[in-house]
Write a protein that holds these residues in place. Sequence first.
Motif, PDB file in Angstrom:
ATOM      1  N   GLU A 123      10.581  -5.792   8.323  1.00 27.65           N
ATOM      2  CA  GLU A 123      10.430  -7.185   8.739  1.00 27.65           C
ATOM      3  C   GLU A 123       9.271  -7.861   8.012  1.00 27.65           C
ATOM      4  OE1 GLU A 123       8.509  -4.628  12.052  1.00 27.65           O
ATOM      5  OE2 GLU A 123      10.164  -4.525  10.604  1.00 27.65           O
ATOM      6  N   PHE A 124       8.288  -7.079   7.554  1.00 25.24           N
ATOM      7  CA  PHE A 124       7.192  -7.636   6.770  1.00 25.24           C
ATOM      8  C   PHE A 124       7.571  -7.695   5.296  1.00 25.24           C
ATOM      9  CE2 PHE A 124       4.353  -5.506  10.160  1.00 25.24           C
ATOM     10  CZ  PHE A 124       4.528  -6.583  11.012  1.00 25.24           C
ATOM     11  N   ALA A 125       8.171  -6.626   4.785  1.00 26.08           N
ATOM     12  CA  ALA A 125       8.527  -6.560   3.374  1.00 26.08           C
ATOM     13  C   ALA A 125       9.487  -7.685   2.984  1.00 26.08           C
ATOM     14  CB  ALA A 125       9.141  -5.205   3.057  1.00 26.08           C
ATOM     15  N   ARG A 126      10.358  -8.070   3.896  1.00 22.17           N
ATOM     16  CA  ARG A 126      11.319  -9.134   3.589  1.00 22.17           C
ATOM     17  C   ARG A 126      10.624 -10.465   3.325  1.00 22.17           C
ATOM     18  NH1 ARG A 126      14.775  -6.465   7.448  1.00 22.17           N
ATOM     19  NH2 ARG A 126      13.863  -7.683   9.143  1.00 22.17           N
ATOM     20  N   GLU A 127       9.417 -10.648   3.860  1.00 24.34           N
ATOM     21  CA  GLU A 127       8.685 -11.891   3.639  1.00 24.34           C
ATOM     22  C   GLU A 127       8.167 -12.001   2.203  1.00 24.34           C
ATOM     23  OE1 GLU A 127       8.243 -14.389   5.890  1.00 24.34           O
ATOM     24  OE2 GLU A 127       9.625 -13.285   7.188  1.00 24.34           O
ATOM     25  N   TRP A 128       8.066 -10.869   1.510  1.00 26.32           N
ATOM     26  CA  TRP A 128       7.523 -10.837   0.151  1.00 26.32           C
ATOM     27  C   TRP A 128       8.458 -10.009  -0.739  1.00 26.32           C
ATOM     28  CZ3 TRP A 128       3.220 -13.730  -0.806  1.00 26.32           C
ATOM     29  CH2 TRP A 128       2.476 -14.128   0.306  1.00 26.32           C
ATOM     30  N   PRO A 129       9.638 -10.518  -1.060  1.00 27.49           N
ATOM     31  CA  PRO A 129      10.639  -9.715  -1.783  1.00 27.49           C
ATOM     32  C   PRO A 129      10.225  -9.321  -3.198  1.00 27.49           C
ATOM     33  CG  PRO A 129      11.334 -11.999  -1.641  1.00 27.49           C
ATOM     34  CD  PRO A 129      10.151 -11.866  -0.738  1.00 27.49           C
ATOM     35  N   PHE A 132      -3.494 -11.346   9.931  1.00 35.35           N
ATOM     36  CA  PHE A 132      -3.907 -10.462  11.030  1.00 35.35           C
ATOM     37  C   PHE A 132      -2.754  -9.588  11.517  1.00 35.35           C
ATOM     38  CE2 PHE A 132      -7.206 -13.761  11.372  1.00 35.35           C
ATOM     39  CZ  PHE A 132      -8.338 -12.963  11.397  1.00 35.35           C
ATOM     40  N   GLY A 133      -1.509 -10.071  11.330  1.00 35.60           N
ATOM     41  CA  GLY A 133      -0.359  -9.316  11.814  1.00 35.60           C
ATOM     42  C   GLY A 133      -0.009  -8.123  10.945  1.00 35.60           C
ATOM     43  N   TYR A 134      -0.117  -8.304   9.613  1.00 44.17           N
ATOM     44  CA  TYR A 134       0.242  -7.171   8.740  1.00 44.17           C
ATOM     45  C   TYR A 134      -0.464  -7.153   7.397  1.00 44.17           C
ATOM     46  CZ  TYR A 134       3.397 -10.363   6.218  1.00 44.17           C
ATOM     47  OH  TYR A 134       3.916 -11.396   5.489  1.00 44.17           O
ATOM     48  N   GLY A 135      -0.991  -8.291   6.955  1.00 42.29           N
ATOM     49  CA  GLY A 135      -1.612  -8.327   5.642  1.00 42.29           C
ATOM     50  C   GLY A 135      -2.734  -7.329   5.470  1.00 42.29           C
ATOM     51  N   ARG A 136      -3.597  -7.246   6.463  1.00 50.63           N
ATOM     52  CA  ARG A 136      -4.733  -6.316   6.384  1.00 50.63           C
ATOM     53  C   ARG A 136      -4.284  -4.863   6.316  1.00 50.63           C
ATOM     54  NH1 ARG A 136      -9.610  -7.807  10.503  1.00 50.63           N
ATOM     55  NH2 ARG A 136     -10.829  -9.155   9.115  1.00 50.63           N
ATOM     56  N   ASP A 137      -3.182  -4.557   6.958  1.00 54.57           N
ATOM     57  CA  ASP A 137      -2.737  -3.164   7.056  1.00 54.57           C
ATOM     58  C   ASP A 137      -1.844  -2.731   5.908  1.00 54.57           C
ATOM     59  OD1 ASP A 137      -4.066  -2.750   9.489  1.00 54.57           O
ATOM     60  OD2 ASP A 137      -2.383  -3.559  10.635  1.00 54.57           O
ATOM     61  N   TYR A 138      -1.077  -3.660   5.337  1.00 48.99           N
ATOM     62  CA  TYR A 138      -0.033  -3.250   4.397  1.00 48.99           C
ATOM     63  C   TYR A 138      -0.153  -3.828   2.988  1.00 48.99           C
ATOM     64  CZ  TYR A 138       2.242  -1.755   8.712  1.00 48.99           C
ATOM     65  OH  TYR A 138       2.532  -1.142   9.909  1.00 48.99           O
ATOM     66  N   MET A 139      -0.920  -4.893   2.821  1.00 52.14           N
ATOM     67  CA  MET A 139      -0.944  -5.574   1.529  1.00 52.14           C
ATOM     68  C   MET A 139      -2.205  -5.251   0.742  1.00 52.14           C
ATOM     69  SD  MET A 139       1.017  -7.804  -0.197  1.00 52.14           S
ATOM     70  CE  MET A 139       1.836  -8.991   0.896  1.00 52.14           C
ATOM     71  N   ARG A 149       0.812  -1.218   0.000  1.00 52.53           N
ATOM     72  CA  ARG A 149       0.000   0.000   0.000  1.00 52.53           C
ATOM     73  C   ARG A 149       0.846   1.268   0.000  1.00 52.53           C
ATOM     74  NH1 ARG A 149      -5.112  -1.359   4.042  1.00 52.53           N
ATOM     75  NH2 ARG A 149      -5.977  -3.041   2.730  1.00 52.53           N
ATOM     76  N   SER A 150       2.054   1.179   0.485  1.00 48.58           N
ATOM     77  CA  SER A 150       2.944   2.332   0.469  1.00 48.58           C
ATOM     78  C   SER A 150       4.379   1.833   0.551  1.00 48.58           C
ATOM     79  CB  SER A 150       2.653   3.274   1.641  1.00 48.58           C
ATOM     80  OG  SER A 150       3.187   2.761   2.841  1.00 48.58           O
ATOM     81  N   ASP A 151       5.340   2.766   0.429  1.00 49.35           N
ATOM     82  CA  ASP A 151       6.746   2.387   0.553  1.00 49.35           C
ATOM     83  C   ASP A 151       7.209   2.425   2.009  1.00 49.35           C
ATOM     84  OD1 ASP A 151       6.764   5.083   1.009  1.00 49.35           O
ATOM     85  OD2 ASP A 151       8.097   5.591  -0.654  1.00 49.35           O
ATOM     86  N   ARG A 152       6.256   2.529   2.915  1.00 44.32           N
ATOM     87  CA  ARG A 152       6.588   2.584   4.339  1.00 44.32           C
ATOM     88  C   ARG A 152       6.261   1.275   5.064  1.00 44.32           C
ATOM     89  NH1 ARG A 152       4.458   7.563   2.948  1.00 44.32           N
ATOM     90  NH2 ARG A 152       5.862   9.335   3.239  1.00 44.32           N
ATOM     91  N   THR A 153       6.209   0.206   4.297  1.00 41.63           N
ATOM     92  CA  THR A 153       5.978  -1.098   4.905  1.00 41.63           C
ATOM     93  C   THR A 153       7.155  -1.470   5.799  1.00 41.63           C
ATOM     94  OG1 THR A 153       4.764  -1.788   2.929  1.00 41.63           O
ATOM     95  CG2 THR A 153       5.512  -3.524   4.414  1.00 41.63           C
ATOM     96  N   PRO A 154       6.895  -1.892   7.031  1.00 39.33           N
ATOM     97  CA  PRO A 154       7.999  -2.272   7.917  1.00 39.33           C
ATOM     98  C   PRO A 154       8.896  -3.323   7.271  1.00 39.33           C
ATOM     99  CG  PRO A 154       5.958  -2.133   9.159  1.00 39.33           C
ATOM    100  CD  PRO A 154       5.585  -1.986   7.714  1.00 39.33           C
TER     101      PRO A 154
END
Length: 245
Positions: free
Chosen positions: A151-157, A226-233, A144-149
């Motif tokens: 530790e989450f972004a590394r899971e989806w390179p 629930f940890g980050y998908g809803r907020d960042y993906m 959703r933005s370039d401000r994804t934490p």
Amino acid sequence: MDIAELISISQGTLAIMNPTTPEKVIAAGRAAGLREGNRVVETGCGNGTILALWGREYRISGVGIEAREDACRRAEQTFREAGLDDRITVRCMDAREYVPDEPFDCAASIGASHIQGGFAATLDALMGLVTDEGSIIIGDRCWRSDRTPPEFAREWPDVLTGYEILSTVREAGFDVAAVIPSDGNDWDRYESGIWQALLSWLGNNPCHPDRDFIIDYLHRLQDEYFGYGRDYMDWAMYVLVPGFW
């Protein structure tokens, strides 16, 4: 467990194996200019639902490319039940090895960019399947933005931001004709369908040697969502047409 088997267990029962709806799939076809007589190819076509929707709505003909044999059988059944098996067929093979006899009017990859290794590689592969005037539809995840934490972004390179997708499209000589995003309800329905499929498999396979693996996989998916998908993906279908320059 083999990745193909895992996909079949977790998503094989879903009508559309992505967080979208039939109405949005039809809208993507409309934005791509699909009409009677067009030839369409979809790589990673799954159970054939998307091609069947376009076949009924726009009377296209085409080919679905799918590597999983069980999905190929379901796709054949989907086309047969929709009365489209005389116009839409399935090639059961690795999409990376497919070479068409002639270019298509439209090429699609809906939630299957992992086959080629990401959005840019998928776009490049689909460009090789269409005419010079052909359209492309890619359904894919994006941040959703370039401000994804980190530790989450590394899971989806391989996941890009929307702006990175736009830049990739333009660099390839295309324009974005439409973006058709999923919403929260689409995501909840899609993820819940996966969880229910996994829980059903667990209930039907109490002694399977991969039972613990499936339990861990289910919980990992839920933790991610629930940890980050809803907020960042995000997820969307991008309809691409040749650029006017």
